[in-house]
Scaffold this motif. Structure first.
Motif, PDB file in Angstrom:
ATOM      1  N   ALA A 227       0.619  -1.109   0.261  1.00  0.00           N
ATOM      2  CA  ALA A 227       0.059   0.413  -0.175  1.00  0.00           C
ATOM      3  C   ALA A 227       0.753   1.136  -0.173  1.00  0.00           C
ATOM      4  O   ALA A 227       0.856   2.357  -0.421  1.00  0.00           O
ATOM      5  N   MET A 228       2.066   1.253   0.694  1.00  0.00           N
ATOM      6  CA  MET A 228       3.291   1.989   0.824  1.00  0.00           C
ATOM      7  C   MET A 228       3.913   3.016  -0.244  1.00  0.00           C
ATOM      8  O   MET A 228       3.748   3.832  -1.153  1.00  0.00           O
ATOM      9  N   LEU A 229       3.924   1.034  -0.725  1.00  0.00           N
ATOM     10  CA  LEU A 229       5.006   1.411  -2.691  1.00  0.00           C
ATOM     11  C   LEU A 229       3.476   2.283  -3.279  1.00  0.00           C
ATOM     12  O   LEU A 229       4.299   2.995  -4.312  1.00  0.00           O
ATOM     13  N   ALA A 230       2.416   1.935  -3.723  1.00  0.00           N
ATOM     14  CA  ALA A 230       1.318   1.935  -4.006  1.00  0.00           C
ATOM     15  C   ALA A 230       1.314   3.535  -4.160  1.00  0.00           C
ATOM     16  O   ALA A 230       1.281   4.430  -5.085  1.00  0.00           O
ATOM     17  N   ARG A 231       1.317   3.809  -2.959  1.00  0.00           N
ATOM     18  CA  ARG A 231       1.086   5.564  -2.768  1.00  0.00           C
ATOM     19  C   ARG A 231       2.168   6.179  -3.513  1.00  0.00           C
ATOM     20  O   ARG A 231       2.272   7.466  -3.991  1.00  0.00           O
ATOM     21  N   GLN A 232       3.535   5.406  -3.256  1.00  0.00           N
ATOM     22  CA  GLN A 232       4.781   6.835  -3.671  1.00  0.00           C
ATOM     23  C   GLN A 232       4.120   5.964  -5.177  1.00  0.00           C
ATOM     24  O   GLN A 232       4.998   7.584  -5.925  1.00  0.00           O
ATOM     25  N   ARG A 233       3.803   5.264  -5.653  1.00  0.00           N
ATOM     26  CA  ARG A 233       3.681   5.430  -7.512  1.00  0.00           C
ATOM     27  C   ARG A 233       2.644   6.334  -7.917  1.00  0.00           C
ATOM     28  O   ARG A 233       2.447   6.549  -8.795  1.00  0.00           O
ATOM     29  N   GLY A 234       2.007   7.147  -6.898  1.00  0.00           N
ATOM     30  CA  GLY A 234       0.560   7.283  -7.055  1.00  0.00           C
ATOM     31  C   GLY A 234      -0.401   6.549  -7.556  1.00  0.00           C
ATOM     32  O   GLY A 234      -1.780   6.944  -8.191  1.00  0.00           O
ATOM     33  N   GLU A 235      -0.362   5.100  -7.319  1.00  0.00           N
ATOM     34  CA  GLU A 235      -1.186   4.849  -7.589  1.00  0.00           C
ATOM     35  C   GLU A 235      -2.560   4.462  -6.354  1.00  0.00           C
ATOM     36  O   GLU A 235      -2.137   3.252  -5.633  1.00  0.00           O
ATOM     37  N   HIS A 236      -3.331   4.816  -6.557  1.00  0.00           N
ATOM     38  CA  HIS A 236      -3.865   5.698  -5.462  1.00  0.00           C
ATOM     39  C   HIS A 236      -5.316   4.422  -5.011  1.00  0.00           C
ATOM     40  O   HIS A 236      -4.532   3.626  -4.240  1.00  0.00           O
ATOM     41  N   ALA A 237      -5.902   3.882  -6.286  1.00  0.00           N
ATOM     42  CA  ALA A 237      -6.828   2.996  -6.129  1.00  0.00           C
ATOM     43  C   ALA A 237      -6.133   1.780  -5.581  1.00  0.00           C
ATOM     44  O   ALA A 237      -6.679   0.807  -5.114  1.00  0.00           O
ATOM     45  N   GLN A 238      -4.788   2.051  -6.195  1.00  0.00           N
ATOM     46  CA  GLN A 238      -4.252  -0.439  -6.416  1.00  0.00           C
ATOM     47  C   GLN A 238      -3.469   0.340  -4.424  1.00  0.00           C
ATOM     48  O   GLN A 238      -3.758  -1.050  -3.685  1.00  0.00           O
ATOM     49  N   ALA A 239      -3.221   1.649  -3.608  1.00  0.00           N
ATOM     50  CA  ALA A 239      -3.033   1.542  -2.499  1.00  0.00           C
ATOM     51  C   ALA A 239      -4.081   0.951  -1.654  1.00  0.00           C
ATOM     52  O   ALA A 239      -4.869   0.398  -0.571  1.00  0.00           O
ATOM     53  N   ILE A 240      -5.402   1.574  -1.848  1.00  0.00           N
ATOM     54  CA  ILE A 240      -6.611   1.003  -1.448  1.00  0.00           C
ATOM     55  C   ILE A 240      -6.786  -0.056  -1.275  1.00  0.00           C
ATOM     56  O   ILE A 240      -6.999  -0.980  -0.527  1.00  0.00           O
ATOM     57  N   ASP A 241      -6.494  -1.247  -2.491  1.00  0.00           N
ATOM     58  CA  ASP A 241      -6.867  -2.805  -2.539  1.00  0.00           C
ATOM     59  C   ASP A 241      -6.000  -2.907  -2.134  1.00  0.00           C
ATOM     60  O   ASP A 241      -5.981  -4.577  -1.314  1.00  0.00           O
ATOM     61  N   SER A 242      -4.984  -2.697  -1.738  1.00  0.00           N
ATOM     62  CA  SER A 242      -3.521  -3.004  -1.105  1.00  0.00           C
ATOM     63  C   SER A 242      -4.342  -3.416   0.778  1.00  0.00           C
ATOM     64  O   SER A 242      -3.900  -4.093   0.904  1.00  0.00           O
ATOM     65  N   GLY A 243      -4.588  -2.735   1.112  1.00  0.00           N
ATOM     66  CA  GLY A 243      -5.519  -1.938   2.921  1.00  0.00           C
ATOM     67  C   GLY A 243      -6.967  -3.211   2.462  1.00  0.00           C
ATOM     68  O   GLY A 243      -6.570  -3.796   3.780  1.00  0.00           O
ATOM     69  N   TYR A 244      -7.181  -3.101   1.025  1.00  0.00           N
ATOM     70  CA  TYR A 244      -8.547  -4.110   1.508  1.00  0.00           C
ATOM     71  C   TYR A 244      -7.858  -5.522   1.640  1.00  0.00           C
ATOM     72  O   TYR A 244      -8.375  -6.628   2.368  1.00  0.00           O
ATOM     73  N   ALA A 245      -6.780  -5.649   1.286  1.00  0.00           N
ATOM     74  CA  ALA A 245      -6.287  -7.174   0.954  1.00  0.00           C
ATOM     75  C   ALA A 245      -5.180  -7.510   2.612  1.00  0.00           C
ATOM     76  O   ALA A 245      -5.373  -9.033   2.814  1.00  0.00           O
ATOM     77  N   ALA A 246      -4.863  -6.416   3.337  1.00  0.00           N
ATOM     78  CA  ALA A 246      -4.372  -6.720   3.972  1.00  0.00           C
ATOM     79  C   ALA A 246      -5.409  -6.993   5.087  1.00  0.00           C
ATOM     80  O   ALA A 246      -4.965  -8.383   6.504  1.00  0.00           O
ATOM     81  N   GLN A 247      -6.488  -6.482   5.204  1.00  0.00           N
ATOM     82  CA  GLN A 247      -8.153  -6.153   5.873  1.00  0.00           C
ATOM     83  C   GLN A 247      -8.500  -8.469   6.241  1.00  0.00           C
ATOM     84  O   GLN A 247      -9.126  -8.735   7.140  1.00  0.00           O
TER      85      GLN A 247
END
Length: 422
Positions: A227-247
């Motif tokens: 999620a943090m890597l996706a944030r650095q790349r500006g891929e915010h939807a992917q960051a959210i998906d990674s957060g959901y995967a963590a959940q």
């Protein structure tokens, strides 16, 4: 009857779970010709204080595992049988792997990376895990860097080499888990230094190892980093998906602290997309789960950063990004009053966020003064890429909001000077 904080701390320092401690004690008992009957519940009873004085054979095994007496581990003998500790029973203290000088990162795991010709068992797993604590402490102090990444990858290689000699399939899985954690540590160092492609490759590898280990804690850790890597790349939807995967990892159903972290990371993703309602909802879930988390549960050292102070720091980030700079400033002050001093990198990041919140309220002079203290906080070490990016955000907004202000020009000179030095 109270919780056994000494045993909990010893387990935390060794990085062992209740199941791993039970296995280690049973292995010692069997090596002495006794039946190994210690279970997860036995260890839980020790931690909660329900069992205040284990059986003599169990005490002997605990001493062999932790290299200290039962009393040092927080156990209390019955008053009639209490005896003074002899000089031979003084605890053997855990070696401090972290040195004040730079360039010694490889020494952090040197005691761990010794080869053993015999079958590998639980004691080897515990020994390998102890090296992770030292690397985590180094990361907390100075952030990601090449030496940390290399030391972590060496630890992962050693764990994978040892799994070929594992005494059982269960030990093989645990060694895969150790390798996953070391690889995730290396990946996190790459995330912190903003080496994005290398971080992606290492996270992919870590997730594979965590799957081989069937380790949901490692999986959550890796999705958090994704999620943090996706944030650095500006891929915010992917960051959210990674957060959901963590959940959805299994550990979130067992331990609300991990669930809280997963929701907090998702909140940042929503805030970066400007979704105020979803961001605040995720923050609410993070606060709710954190309120249910127990401080007595043994957890790996990498997650020690997360608690009320870190959630408050994350709240500051989310509030600032959804357009609530005053609330963000208040949260930043609250976080800085609570983040432990050993988390130097996190304190510097929270300070940079405070400067951003002040800047977004047009308090230019105070914002520049606050931002300048980040350099002092990280004095003696290069500033990690992730923090450099945060300060870059500050400078970009500063010259946008106050391009002609003298204080802005002076801070820009300091900014460029620091960058040329690093």
């Amino acid at each position: 009857m109270g919780e056994n904080e000494s045993l909990n701390k010893a387990m935390h320092e060794r990085g062992c779970t209740q199941a791993e401690l039970a296995d280690a004690v049973n292995a010692h008992l069997r090596s002495r010709g006794h039946e190994g009957t210690v279970s997860d519940r036995t260890v839980r009873n020790w931690l909660t204080g329900k069992t205040r004085w284990p059986h003599p054979r169990q005490r002997e095994a605990l001493r062999a595992v932790f290299e200290c007496t039962a009393e040092d581990l927080g156990f209390v003998p019955p008053a009639a049988g209490r005896a003074p500790t002899t000089s031979q029973e003084q605890p053997v203290r855990r070696r401090d792997f972290i040195t004040a000088t730079t360039g010694t990162t490889a020494a952090v795991v040197a005691p761990v990376l010794s080869s053993r010709p015999t079958a590998v068992g639980t004691s080897d797993v515990i020994r390998l895990r102890s090296g992770l604590d030292a690397l985590t402490a180094l990361d907390n102090s100075r952030g990601g860097h090449v030496g940390l990444e290399q030391a972590a990858l060496a630890g992962a290689k050693d764990a994978l080499d040892k799994q070929k000699l594992a005494a059982s399939q269960r030990i093989r899985r645990r060694l895969f888990s150790v390798a996953a954690d070391y690889t995730a540590t290396a990946a996190w160092s790459a995330v912190d230094t903003r080496q994005l492609d290398r971080a992606q490759s290492l996270l992919d590898r870590a997730l594979y190892l965590a799957g081989m280990a069937m380790d949901s804690v490692a999986e959550l850790r890796i999705w958090n980093a994704y999620a943090m890597l996706a944030r650095q790349r500006g891929e915010h939807a992917q960051a959210i998906d990674s957060g959901y995967a963590a959940q959805t990892t299994a550990v979130t159903r067992r331990d609300p602290l991990y669930a809280s972290l997963a929701h907090a990371r998702t909140a940042i993703g929503h805030s970066n997309l400007g979704d105020r309602k979803s961001a605040l909802r995720s923050l609410g879930y993070a606060e709710e789960f954190l309120g249910k988390a127990s401080t007595a549960e043994p957890r790996p050292s990498w997650v020690a950063f997360y608690g009320p102070a870190e959630l408050t720091a994350i709240t500051a980030v989310v509030r600032d990004r959804i357009g609530d700079p005053a609330e963000a400033e208040a949260a930043s002050h609250q976080a800085l009053s609570a983040i432990p001093v050993q988390f130097r990198r996190n304190r510097a990041l929270a300070t940079a966020q405070l400067a951003l919140a002040q800047l977004h309220q047009r308090d230019i002079d105070q914002a520049c003064a606050t931002a300048e203290t980040v350099f002092g906080l990280m004095s003696g070490n290069p500033i990690p890429g992730r923090m450099r990016s945060r300060l870059g955000d500050f400078y970009r907004d500063l010259i946008t909001l106050a391009p002609d202000a003298t204080v802005a020009q002076e801070w820009g000179d300091r900014y460029r000077s620091e960058w040329s030095r690093l």
